[in-house]
Design an enzyme around this catalytic site. Structure first.
Site, PDB file in Angstrom:
ATOM      1  N   ARG A 104       3.379   2.212  -3.448  1.00 41.52           N
ATOM      2  CA  ARG A 104       1.826   2.599  -3.598  1.00 41.52           C
ATOM      3  C   ARG A 104       2.182   3.757  -4.687  1.00 41.52           C
ATOM      4  NH1 ARG A 104      -3.298   3.004   0.326  1.00 41.52           N
ATOM      5  NH2 ARG A 104      -2.892   0.726   0.173  1.00 41.52           N
ATOM      6  N   HIS A 131      -4.231  -4.554  -6.080  1.00 42.08           N
ATOM      7  CA  HIS A 131      -3.777  -4.524  -4.736  1.00 42.08           C
ATOM      8  C   HIS A 131      -3.346  -5.937  -4.225  1.00 42.08           C
ATOM      9  CE1 HIS A 131      -3.352  -2.856  -0.944  1.00 42.08           C
ATOM     10  NE2 HIS A 131      -4.408  -2.392  -0.848  1.00 42.08           N
ATOM     11  N   GLN A 134      -3.320  -7.208  -0.316  1.00 49.24           N
ATOM     12  CA  GLN A 134      -4.750  -6.953   0.185  1.00 49.24           C
ATOM     13  C   GLN A 134      -5.314  -8.354   0.085  1.00 49.24           C
ATOM     14  OE1 GLN A 134      -6.329  -4.502   2.283  1.00 49.24           O
ATOM     15  NE2 GLN A 134      -7.531  -6.354   2.882  1.00 49.24           N
ATOM     16  N   ASP A 220     -15.812  -2.749  -1.937  1.00 48.63           N
ATOM     17  CA  ASP A 220     -14.696  -1.591  -1.739  1.00 48.63           C
ATOM     18  C   ASP A 220     -15.576  -0.270  -2.081  1.00 48.63           C
ATOM     19  OD1 ASP A 220     -12.463  -0.381  -1.378  1.00 48.63           O
ATOM     20  OD2 ASP A 220     -11.548  -1.071  -2.971  1.00 48.63           O
ATOM     21  N   CYS A 260     -11.622  -4.227   2.331  1.00 47.08           N
ATOM     22  CA  CYS A 260     -10.200  -3.805   2.365  1.00 47.08           C
ATOM     23  C   CYS A 260      -9.999  -2.682   3.405  1.00 47.08           C
ATOM     24  CB  CYS A 260      -9.369  -3.726   1.229  1.00 47.08           C
ATOM     25  SG  CYS A 260     -10.195  -2.103   0.258  1.00 47.08           S
ATOM     26  N   ARG A 288      -3.173  -8.187   7.299  1.00 49.08           N
ATOM     27  CA  ARG A 288      -2.334  -7.755   6.533  1.00 49.08           C
ATOM     28  C   ARG A 288      -0.773  -8.124   6.958  1.00 49.08           C
ATOM     29  NH1 ARG A 288      -3.581  -3.412   2.854  1.00 49.08           N
ATOM     30  NH2 ARG A 288      -1.562  -3.679   2.196  1.00 49.08           N
TER      31      ARG A 288
HETATM   32  N1  NVA Z   1      -9.676   0.789  -4.155  1.00 46.91           N
HETATM   33  C1  NVA Z   1      -9.473   1.324  -3.150  1.00 46.91           C
HETATM   34  C2  NVA Z   1      -8.477   0.620  -2.121  1.00 46.91           C
HETATM   35  C3  NVA Z   1      -8.072   1.297  -0.909  1.00 46.91           C
HETATM   36  C4  NVA Z   1      -7.324   0.585   0.059  1.00 46.91           C
HETATM   37  C5  NVA Z   1      -8.546   2.529  -3.642  1.00 46.91           C
HETATM   38  O1  NVA Z   1      -7.585   2.216  -4.644  1.00 46.91           O
HETATM   39  O2  NVA Z   1      -8.599   3.537  -3.222  1.00 46.91           O
HETATM   40  N1   CP Z   2      -6.513  -1.598   2.779  1.00 45.06           N
HETATM   41  C1   CP Z   2      -5.588  -0.598   2.549  1.00 45.06           C
HETATM   42  O1   CP Z   2      -4.842  -0.986   1.845  1.00 45.06           O
HETATM   43  O2   CP Z   2      -6.010   0.289   3.551  1.00 45.06           O
HETATM   44  P1   CP Z   2      -4.890   1.645   3.439  1.00 45.06           P
HETATM   45  O3   CP Z   2      -5.204   2.837   2.397  1.00 45.06           O
HETATM   46  O4   CP Z   2      -5.052   2.309   4.789  1.00 45.06           O
HETATM   47  O5   CP Z   2      -3.271   1.114   3.344  1.00 45.06           O
END
Ligand code: NVA
Ligand code: CP
Length: 307
Positions: A104, A131, A134, A220, A260, A288
């Site tokens: 990540r 992502h 997800q 989101d 998500c 997930r």
């Molecule tokens: N779009 C959000 C998703 C978090 C799981 C982010 O990138 O922070």
């Molecule tokens: N949806 C998701 O990826 O959650 P986290 O940021 O908690 O991993």
């Protein structure tokens, strides 16, 4: 076996996704029956986090342990990644001591450089741009609850962020439509997405119109990780892009709501919707783990027979 990565949704074909969804169902059923499935005994997953996470860490770590392997957590704060060790060097080292890597991070280019120097499969656990894990779980959840996604309509309300970009890729691979409504200036990036002359995408100024007749409504947070400096401006710009009961009412009568997570109730979605009967967010989060178990098994062992 050929080395394969899952860095963005279009890395896999429609046929591969069909196999993964079938396998996810089988793996989930086995998990619910408390039957062990230790096909990745003695294997090691390394998880690299440059941003915060609850679900991604938990689902990968628990899932890999359930497959018989062990998972190691690294983050930027207390590894050399935070002190500027080149990503290429990190890839060489990490992939010599593990069988699979999940990352990540911020720019997609980071994960692509890592994968180019990795001896083992690499999975995108979220970047600024995508992502894919997800959306893999979201699609499995839709299929589990409502059947095939092909030919259906997904409404995306709000920021055209990493989730939205991934939905747009999925629509092309799996042949469904995405109706996107975002505030001016926050719509899909044309450098990442084919927006014009694309039968899978339609843009709407009014979020209500994007939701009309949709089979799935999703949104989101207004401010994704890494964009916190824009928070104040975003709060103002996104005020009318909140999924509410009226939007769900104009959607298909069997429409479901996904997010998500983590969610901000009262910002991108009302409590009435996210905690209401059309919301499937808890199944979505649980899936997930099941979908990623199928993905990790596929990347390490290839396609498996459900027997
Ligand atoms: N779009 C959000 C998703 C978090 C799981 C982010 O990138 O922070
Ligand atoms: N949806 C998701 O990826 O959650 P986290 O940021 O908690 O991993």
């Amino acid at each position: 076996m050929t080395l394969r990565h899952f860095l963005q949704f279009r890395d896999f074909s429609r046929e591969t996704f069909a196999d993964l969804f079938e396998r996810t169902r089988w793996i989930k059923d086995k998990f619910k029956r408390y039957e062990p499935h230790h096909v990745l005994f003695d294997r090691t997953l390394v998880m690299v986090f440059e941003k915060a996470s609850t679900r991604t860490r938990l689902s990968f770590e628990a899932g890999f342990q359930q497959l018989g392997g062990s998972a190691i957590y690294l983050n930027t704060r207390d590894s050399q990644l935070g002190r500027g060790e080149p990503i290429e060097d990190s890839a060489e080292i990490i992939s010599r001591m593990s069988d699979l890597v999940m990352i990540r991070t911020f720019e997609q280019s980071v994960i692509e450089r890592f994968a180019a120097h990795s001896r083992v499969p690499v999975i995108n656990g979220l970047t600024n741009e995508y992502h894919p894990c997800q959306v893999l779980a979201d699609l499995y959840t839709f299929i589990e609850q409502r059947g095939a996604i092909t030919g259906r309509t997904v409404a995306w309300v709000g920021d055209a962020n990493n989730m939205c970009n991934t939905w747009l890729q999925a629509a092309e691979v799996l042949d469904f439509r995405v109706h996107v409504s975002s505030p001016p200036g926050y719509g899909p990036n044309p450098e990442l997405n084919r927006i014009t002359d694309n039968p899978h995408v339609r843009l709407f100024e009014d979020p209500m119109e994007a939701c009309r007749g949709a089979h799935l409504v999703s949104t989101d947070v207004w401010t994704s990780m890494g964009y916190e400096a824009e928070n104040e401006a975003r709060m103002k710009a996104f005020a009318d892009w909140r999924v509410d009961a009226d939007m769900m009412r104009v959607a298909d009568k069997d429409a479901i709501f996904m997010h998500c997570l983590p969610a901000h109730r009262g910002e991108e979605v009302t409590p009435e919707v996210i905690d209401g009967p059309q919301s499937v967010v808890w199944d979505e989060a649980e899936n997930r783990m099941h979908a990623q178990k199928a993905l990790m098994e596929f990347l390490l062992l290839g396609q498996q027979e459900n027997a």
